[in-house]
Design a protein around this motif. Sequence first.
Motif, PDB file in Angstrom:
ATOM      1  N   PRO A 144       0.731  -1.528  -0.074  1.00  0.00           N
ATOM      2  CA  PRO A 144      -0.497  -0.198  -0.091  1.00  0.00           C
ATOM      3  C   PRO A 144       0.875   1.508  -0.059  1.00  0.00           C
ATOM      4  O   PRO A 144       0.805   2.007  -0.323  1.00  0.00           O
ATOM      5  CB  PRO A 144      -0.874  -0.412   1.257  1.00  0.00           C
ATOM      6  CG  PRO A 144      -1.148  -1.617   1.628  1.00  0.00           C
ATOM      7  CD  PRO A 144       0.366  -2.424   1.011  1.00  0.00           C
ATOM      8  N   LEU A 145       1.864   1.567   0.535  1.00  0.00           N
ATOM      9  CA  LEU A 145       2.930   1.971   0.775  1.00  0.00           C
ATOM     10  C   LEU A 145       3.336   2.744  -0.395  1.00  0.00           C
ATOM     11  O   LEU A 145       3.235   4.064  -0.910  1.00  0.00           O
ATOM     12  CB  LEU A 145       4.069   2.094   1.508  1.00  0.00           C
ATOM     13  CG  LEU A 145       4.904   3.143   1.838  1.00  0.00           C
ATOM     14  CD1 LEU A 145       4.208   4.378   3.151  1.00  0.00           C
ATOM     15  CD2 LEU A 145       6.262   2.935   3.294  1.00  0.00           C
ATOM     16  N   HIS A 195       0.588   3.997  -2.875  1.00  0.00           N
ATOM     17  CA  HIS A 195       0.143   5.564  -2.715  1.00  0.00           C
ATOM     18  C   HIS A 195       1.753   6.941  -3.485  1.00  0.00           C
ATOM     19  O   HIS A 195       1.151   8.020  -3.498  1.00  0.00           O
ATOM     20  CB  HIS A 195      -0.165   6.061  -1.370  1.00  0.00           C
ATOM     21  CG  HIS A 195      -0.754   5.073  -0.478  1.00  0.00           C
ATOM     22  ND1 HIS A 195      -1.987   5.822   0.488  1.00  0.00           N
ATOM     23  CD2 HIS A 195      -2.207   3.375  -0.773  1.00  0.00           C
ATOM     24  CE1 HIS A 195      -2.927   5.440   0.365  1.00  0.00           C
ATOM     25  NE2 HIS A 195      -2.843   3.802  -0.295  1.00  0.00           N
ATOM     26  N   ARG A 196       2.602   6.001  -2.816  1.00  0.00           N
ATOM     27  CA  ARG A 196       3.537   6.996  -3.418  1.00  0.00           C
ATOM     28  C   ARG A 196       4.063   7.184  -4.547  1.00  0.00           C
ATOM     29  O   ARG A 196       4.046   7.998  -5.523  1.00  0.00           O
ATOM     30  CB  ARG A 196       5.108   6.130  -2.805  1.00  0.00           C
ATOM     31  CG  ARG A 196       5.756   6.031  -1.243  1.00  0.00           C
ATOM     32  CD  ARG A 196       7.291   6.393  -1.542  1.00  0.00           C
ATOM     33  NE  ARG A 196       7.107   6.049   0.341  1.00  0.00           N
ATOM     34  CZ  ARG A 196       7.157   7.227   1.533  1.00  0.00           C
ATOM     35  NH1 ARG A 196       6.836   8.180   0.781  1.00  0.00           N
ATOM     36  NH2 ARG A 196       8.059   7.319   2.637  1.00  0.00           N
ATOM     37  N   HIS A 209       1.076   9.863  -5.394  1.00  0.00           N
ATOM     38  CA  HIS A 209       1.518  11.090  -5.224  1.00  0.00           C
ATOM     39  C   HIS A 209       2.829  11.747  -6.168  1.00  0.00           C
ATOM     40  O   HIS A 209       2.737  12.766  -5.850  1.00  0.00           O
ATOM     41  CB  HIS A 209       2.559  11.079  -3.476  1.00  0.00           C
ATOM     42  CG  HIS A 209       1.085  10.387  -2.351  1.00  0.00           C
ATOM     43  ND1 HIS A 209       2.282  10.345  -1.284  1.00  0.00           N
ATOM     44  CD2 HIS A 209      -0.133  10.917  -2.033  1.00  0.00           C
ATOM     45  CE1 HIS A 209       0.788  10.102   0.020  1.00  0.00           C
ATOM     46  NE2 HIS A 209       0.075  10.586  -1.044  1.00  0.00           N
TER      47      HIS A 209
END
Lengths: 157, 137
Positions: free
Chosen positions: B82-83, B86-87, B90
Amino acid sequence: MSGSLGRAAAALLRWGRGGGLWSPGVRTAGSGAGGGGGSGSTEHLDALVKKDKVVVFLKGTPEQPQCGFSNAVVQILRLHGVRDYAAYNVLDDPDLRQGIKDYSNWPTIPQVYLNGEFVGGCDILLQMHQNGDLVEELKKLGVRSALLGEDKDQDSK
Amino acid sequence: MLRGQLVRQLVSMAGRVCLFRSSAGSGPVGPVEAAIRAKLEQALSPEVLELRNESGGHAVPRGSETHFRVAVVSSRFEGLSPLQRHRLVHAALAEELAGPVHALAIQARTPAQWKENPQLDTSPPCLGGSKKTRETP
């Protein structure tokens, strides 16, 4: 009993504010820049995120969150019975607010650190809560989630 | 003559409906929303992209484009945490996030994950942000 606890948990997670159920041993530390660098410096933030097992950067405080997403983080930690965590209010300190975004390379607040490692924001913490990962991560930190005390056969939504 | 007028009215109403339907939120699509959509489409080639301007629910002026929720469904997310997902989002929206966008709620799913739960969630209610006074109980 466990049924009503489950319902209470569900209500909390529907963005309710469970104010006053219990007060965590939360360190709402002013980010007071002791030592080298300002409150937004790498050295300072490095120390902050490593000082405690669970560290969150919020808008507002756990007692009075000033942002729905920050509140969601507080509620999730509350659901898991995490009482001992450090919470830093970025609204109190513009240097901290910008500094943590640079440090984490993450553009928004709230931000969650577990064992010195950046985990993500509200969305990711919610996902971890829903899929059981948060219980596991807390276990690795030596923190037993309060949700483990509930009926293990209960389906998690 | 009357029929002509009616037709014109219906056409203009239909146009407005189409405009509303293109964004999951209420009101016409603003430039920031359009940019977010375009950049995510270019960066992630999503199978599904649902974007909602949630600014109306926050302590910002009407017509703001500051708070968004997005569901991005892309096979590019396969194997990514997930990280990491999301990055990626972004990175695609770096300019917007450094600029007008103040909050971005992200649902980053693979096509299989989306199929299990194909919906754009709702965000928690605003608690006032920095404009909330400390005196309120």
